[in-house]
Motif scaffolding. Structure first.
Motif, mmCIF file in Angstrom:
data_model
loop_
_atom_site.group_PDB
_atom_site.id
_atom_site.type_symbol
_atom_site.label_atom_id
_atom_site.label_comp_id
_atom_site.label_asym_id
_atom_site.label_seq_id
_atom_site.Cartn_x
_atom_site.Cartn_y
_atom_site.Cartn_z
ATOM 1 N N GLY A 124 0.760 -1.243 0.000
ATOM 2 C CA GLY A 124 0.000 0.000 0.000
ATOM 3 C C GLY A 124 0.788 1.289 0.000
ATOM 4 O O GLY A 124 1.975 1.323 0.272
ATOM 5 N N ASP A 125 0.072 2.360 -0.315
ATOM 6 C CA ASP A 125 0.581 3.710 -0.509
ATOM 7 C C ASP A 125 1.400 3.833 -1.794
ATOM 8 O O ASP A 125 2.559 4.252 -1.795
ATOM 9 C CB ASP A 125 1.351 4.224 0.711
ATOM 10 C CG ASP A 125 0.432 4.788 1.791
ATOM 11 O OD1 ASP A 125 -0.805 4.747 1.612
ATOM 12 O OD2 ASP A 125 0.937 5.262 2.814
ATOM 13 N N HIS A 166 -4.562 -1.349 -0.767
ATOM 14 C CA HIS A 166 -4.495 0.116 -0.773
ATOM 15 C C HIS A 166 -4.003 0.607 0.584
ATOM 16 O O HIS A 166 -4.162 -0.063 1.604
ATOM 17 C CB HIS A 166 -5.837 0.749 -1.152
ATOM 18 C CG HIS A 166 -6.913 0.623 -0.131
ATOM 19 N ND1 HIS A 166 -6.948 1.355 1.028
ATOM 20 C CD2 HIS A 166 -8.023 -0.150 -0.099
ATOM 21 C CE1 HIS A 166 -8.013 1.053 1.727
ATOM 22 N NE2 HIS A 166 -8.683 0.114 1.067
ATOM 23 N N ASN A 225 -3.330 4.354 3.114
ATOM 24 C CA ASN A 225 -4.074 5.532 3.558
ATOM 25 C C ASN A 225 -3.910 6.753 2.661
ATOM 26 O O ASN A 225 -4.735 7.651 2.715
ATOM 27 C CB ASN A 225 -3.711 5.886 5.010
ATOM 28 C CG ASN A 225 -2.251 6.205 5.178
ATOM 29 O OD1 ASN A 225 -1.389 5.359 4.916
ATOM 30 N ND2 ASN A 225 -1.939 7.403 5.604
ATOM 31 N N ASP A 267 -3.574 6.469 -0.771
ATOM 32 C CA ASP A 267 -3.940 6.120 -2.137
ATOM 33 C C ASP A 267 -5.211 6.840 -2.575
ATOM 34 O O ASP A 267 -6.123 7.066 -1.777
ATOM 35 C CB ASP A 267 -4.101 4.602 -2.277
ATOM 36 C CG ASP A 267 -2.763 3.892 -2.224
ATOM 37 O OD1 ASP A 267 -1.765 4.474 -2.703
ATOM 38 O OD2 ASP A 267 -2.697 2.764 -1.712
ATOM 39 N N ALA A 277 -8.758 7.743 -4.698
ATOM 40 C CA ALA A 277 -10.063 7.077 -4.651
ATOM 41 C C ALA A 277 -10.144 5.897 -5.613
ATOM 42 O O ALA A 277 -10.736 4.865 -5.292
ATOM 43 C CB ALA A 277 -11.172 8.090 -4.960
ATOM 44 N N ARG A 286 -8.429 2.966 -4.017
ATOM 45 C CA ARG A 286 -9.226 2.484 -2.878
ATOM 46 C C ARG A 286 -10.403 1.630 -3.357
ATOM 47 O O ARG A 286 -10.781 0.674 -2.694
ATOM 48 C CB ARG A 286 -9.717 3.656 -2.032
ATOM 49 C CG ARG A 286 -8.605 4.265 -1.213
ATOM 50 C CD ARG A 286 -9.151 5.457 -0.421
ATOM 51 N NE ARG A 286 -8.153 5.902 0.515
ATOM 52 C CZ ARG A 286 -7.951 5.377 1.718
ATOM 53 N NH1 ARG A 286 -8.675 4.386 2.138
ATOM 54 N NH2 ARG A 286 -7.022 5.850 2.512
ATOM 55 N N ARG A 287 -10.957 1.966 -4.522
ATOM 56 C CA ARG A 287 -12.034 1.148 -5.088
ATOM 57 C C ARG A 287 -11.485 -0.158 -5.673
ATOM 58 O O ARG A 287 -12.112 -1.195 -5.593
ATOM 59 C CB ARG A 287 -12.756 1.911 -6.193
ATOM 60 C CG ARG A 287 -13.750 2.929 -5.709
ATOM 61 C CD ARG A 287 -14.619 3.464 -6.852
ATOM 62 N NE ARG A 287 -13.843 4.050 -7.943
ATOM 63 C CZ ARG A 287 -13.414 5.314 -7.973
ATOM 64 N NH1 ARG A 287 -13.667 6.120 -6.957
ATOM 65 N NH2 ARG A 287 -12.730 5.764 -9.003
ATOM 66 N N GLU A 300 -8.417 -3.710 1.206
ATOM 67 C CA GLU A 300 -7.728 -3.204 2.398
ATOM 68 C C GLU A 300 -6.748 -4.246 2.923
ATOM 69 O O GLU A 300 -5.721 -3.919 3.509
ATOM 70 C CB GLU A 300 -8.753 -2.871 3.478
ATOM 71 C CG GLU A 300 -8.139 -2.293 4.726
ATOM 72 C CD GLU A 300 -9.186 -1.933 5.765
ATOM 73 O OE1 GLU A 300 -8.776 -1.711 6.926
ATOM 74 O OE2 GLU A 300 -10.380 -1.867 5.447
ATOM 75 N N HIS A 311 -1.947 -2.755 4.890
ATOM 76 C CA HIS A 311 -1.096 -1.559 4.915
ATOM 77 C C HIS A 311 -0.670 -1.191 6.335
ATOM 78 O O HIS A 311 0.508 -1.081 6.624
ATOM 79 C CB HIS A 311 -1.789 -0.368 4.250
ATOM 80 C CG HIS A 311 -0.941 0.860 4.250
ATOM 81 N ND1 HIS A 311 0.272 0.904 3.605
ATOM 82 C CD2 HIS A 311 -1.109 2.062 4.842
ATOM 83 C CE1 HIS A 311 0.821 2.098 3.797
ATOM 84 N NE2 HIS A 311 -0.009 2.818 4.553
#
Length: 162
Positions: free
Chosen positions: A37-38, A59, A61, A63, A65, A68-69, A73, A88
């Motif tokens: 992530g990130d 994803h 914190n 990233d 939208a 995120r879709r 997580e 993440h």
């Protein structure tokens, strides 16, 4: 035997920041890439995905939208019989290993990012691994990434300076 490149917290694009040649070479040589992530943007995700090996990612914190879709997580990948969870943010340092073991009880290891601080911990065969960041070291002494080898239901992690 499966060779795995492990990165997190790339935060691309930003200024002149980029993955080092050494990092890119390790990724291209791997059979699998795990990113905890990130990425920051969907364009950064596409750039990293284009490096070659299958990409398993979550994803973070920061990233956008779209990511995120698109990305979960948390996820679990099976590599040569070893189960590796990816998330993440693994939460506060205190009690982290026990907490991750409870949350991912069927996994052999958890890969996470967020802190940009490399970490390897294990207890009774359960492992936690944070590869740090190959692009934004923050309080870490250097830019880092991880490599892992999965074989026969086991996985072994190693930290590399890049």
């Amino acid at each position: 035997m499966l060779e795995i490149a492990v990165i997190a917290d790339t935060h691309l694009p930003r200024g002149r920041r980029r993955l080092s040649d050494a990092c890119v070479e390790r990724i291209r040589a791997a059979d699998l890439l795990i990113h905890a992530g990130d990425f920051s943007t969907a364009a950064a995700y596409a750039q990293i995905a284009a490096l070659g090996p299958e990409l398993v990612a979550v994803h973070g914190n920061v990233d956008d939208a779209e990511l995120r879709r698109r990305l979960p997580e948390r996820t679990v990948v099976e590599a040569e019989g070893a189960r590796i969870a990816v998330v993440h943010d693994a939460g506060p340092k205190r009690g982290r290993l026990a907490r991750m073991r409870r949350e991912f009880g069927d996994a052999d290891a958890v890969v996470f990012g967020h802190s940009h601080l490399p970490l390897y911990e294990s207890e009774e065969g359960f492992q936690l691994f944070n590869p740090g960041s190959p692009t934004e070291r923050r309080r870490a002494p250097s830019h880092t990434m991880g490599v892992a080898v999965a074989d026969g239901g086991a996985v072994r992690f190693r930290l590399l300076g890049v």
